[in-house]
Design a protein around this motif. Sequence first.
Motif, mmCIF file in Angstrom:
data_model
loop_
_atom_site.group_PDB
_atom_site.id
_atom_site.type_symbol
_atom_site.label_atom_id
_atom_site.label_comp_id
_atom_site.label_asym_id
_atom_site.label_seq_id
_atom_site.Cartn_x
_atom_site.Cartn_y
_atom_site.Cartn_z
ATOM 1 N N GLU A 69 0.829 -1.205 0.000
ATOM 2 C CA GLU A 69 0.000 0.000 0.000
ATOM 3 C C GLU A 69 0.863 1.255 0.000
ATOM 4 N N GLU A 70 1.964 1.236 0.746
ATOM 5 C CA GLU A 70 2.863 2.386 0.782
ATOM 6 C C GLU A 70 3.525 2.603 -0.579
ATOM 7 N N GLU A 71 3.947 1.513 -1.222
ATOM 8 C CA GLU A 71 4.551 1.630 -2.551
ATOM 9 C C GLU A 71 3.551 2.161 -3.568
ATOM 10 N N ARG A 76 3.172 5.915 -3.104
ATOM 11 C CA ARG A 76 4.309 6.660 -3.646
ATOM 12 C C ARG A 76 4.250 6.744 -5.170
ATOM 13 N N ARG A 77 3.858 5.633 -5.805
ATOM 14 C CA ARG A 77 3.732 5.662 -7.256
ATOM 15 C C ARG A 77 2.665 6.658 -7.698
ATOM 16 N N GLU A 78 1.556 6.704 -6.988
ATOM 17 C CA GLU A 78 0.498 7.648 -7.327
ATOM 18 C C GLU A 78 0.960 9.082 -7.143
ATOM 19 N N GLU A 79 1.745 9.359 -6.107
ATOM 20 C CA GLU A 79 2.272 10.696 -5.894
ATOM 21 C C GLU A 79 3.235 11.098 -7.005
ATOM 22 N N ASP A 80 4.085 10.140 -7.420
ATOM 23 C CA ASP A 80 5.014 10.427 -8.510
ATOM 24 C C ASP A 80 4.267 10.696 -9.808
ATOM 25 N N ASP A 81 3.222 9.890 -10.071
ATOM 26 C CA ASP A 81 2.424 10.098 -11.278
ATOM 27 C C ASP A 81 1.737 11.455 -11.255
#
Length: 536
Positions: free
Chosen positions: A440-442, A445-450
């Motif tokens: 869930e944490e990963e 982070r991916r959503e924030e980067d996107d």
Amino acid sequence: MLEDGKLYIGTSRKPDDSVNKGEYLDLGFANRHGLITGATGTGKTVTLQILAEGFSNAGVPVFCADVKGDLSGIAAMGEYKDFLEKRANTIGLDPYEFQEFPVIFWDLFGEKGHRVRTTLTEMGPLLLARLMDMTDAQEGVLNIAFKIADEGGLTLLDLKDLQAMLSYLAEHSKELSGTYGNISKQSVGAIQRDLLVLEQQGAEMFFGEPALKISDMMRTTPDGRGAISVLAADKLMMNPRLYGTFLLWLLSELFEELPEVGDPDKPRLVFFFDEAHLLFDEAPKVLIERVEQVVRLIRSKGVGVFFVTQNPLDVPETVLSQLGNRIQHALRAYTPREQKAVKTAADTFRPNPEFDCFEAITQLGVGEALVSTLESKGVPSVVQRTLIRPPSSRLGPLKDNERRNTMDLSPVASLYDEDVDRNSAYEILKKRADDAAKAEEEQRRREEDDEEELQESRRWTLPGFGDPDDDDDDDDYDDRGRKRSSRRKKRSSSSRSSYRRQTVAEAAMKSAARTVATSLGRALVRGILGSLKKGL
């Protein structure tokens, strides 16, 4: 003490108090079970002690609970006492010899004996529900927890395993209810609270590994004597529900693990239930039926069960009818219930025309009992008024250092004293939860980067104003034609990554600045044009 496959119990007397004959318990009928009853202080514990001595000398392992702490003396050599010698002379016990017996001390709390443990899986939901006095709804949820754990390979060993399993049920109650039935979070919460109470009462010491092996309770010594397993139950008695449940679990384990042997010449194990009323107090009907079933069927496994209690009314009639060997010490008949108990005890004996059983029970002295055992073809003998023989081992408890020395020399020393916490439901569910949290944490982070890349792609730029992407040819060279350093490239990249959206205040200030600049520019243009017009 042992004559022709029989245990010497004592010597019966005639109505004129003269010696009648020796009273024996036939080893071949010891697996037909028995009952030892009597009021406090009438000699039940000594009777239990002399029976355990006799079985041990006959090569039969024994298990018994030491409720008051004075049964531990069976591990020490007997000591001369006037009243013991007098009893031996009275009943014609010659020679009266002292002896010590092979004893293994056990204790659920590990204080006065080797640890006794079992796992929750071996205990099962039925006995655990009885231990926690659950409602039908709570017992249903507990059965679901055991079912899901079994199907999912989640071994339930100790209390924390069950706590983790219940938390899992609460978190996934909606999807699980469609398959296994309603899983109420209120019921789950009630069970979790009961587990905390159980833990505070010391039950966490009982559940875990290494679990007790039944074979370690059925040992014999090199000289052929049966080991006597003595459970320290004085502290355990503070929680009678746990005590009763433990004894029932042990009996059930014997029933499930031992093979059929029919009617052997002597039992493979004799089991004494001291303070047996604790097993049946407020017990549900299904549990009493379970006890009756085990008592009735365990005979063919070669196991004899003796119930020791104060009042024969403490044992349900369905169980009482299975007990063929009876030793009845004195009872008092001051109240209507006590009179009923005396009548019940008297009616269970095969009558002796020489005396009235009802009257004799109320007049028996200390160390005296009415005895009736199974004889040829399993027929009860005529009841006899009997003086119980004195014990060969010590009458009274061991000292602490003596108990410790016995434990150090025990054949099971070091086998059960250390806890083993292997991978089970708690560890498996915890790992699953940790893995899910990391995933869930990963994902976050991916959503924030996107989102950051999306915002960067929407930014407006003006050619020639420092944007690194508007002219590829100029990106790597300065205004003098020299190649840019890598530091400047990094600074340009850093400037891009540090881009952020304007705040409302910043936007307002920039708008005002643009308005002022535009107005000033127009004024300058008008001034210049005006000057040109005048010149013309």
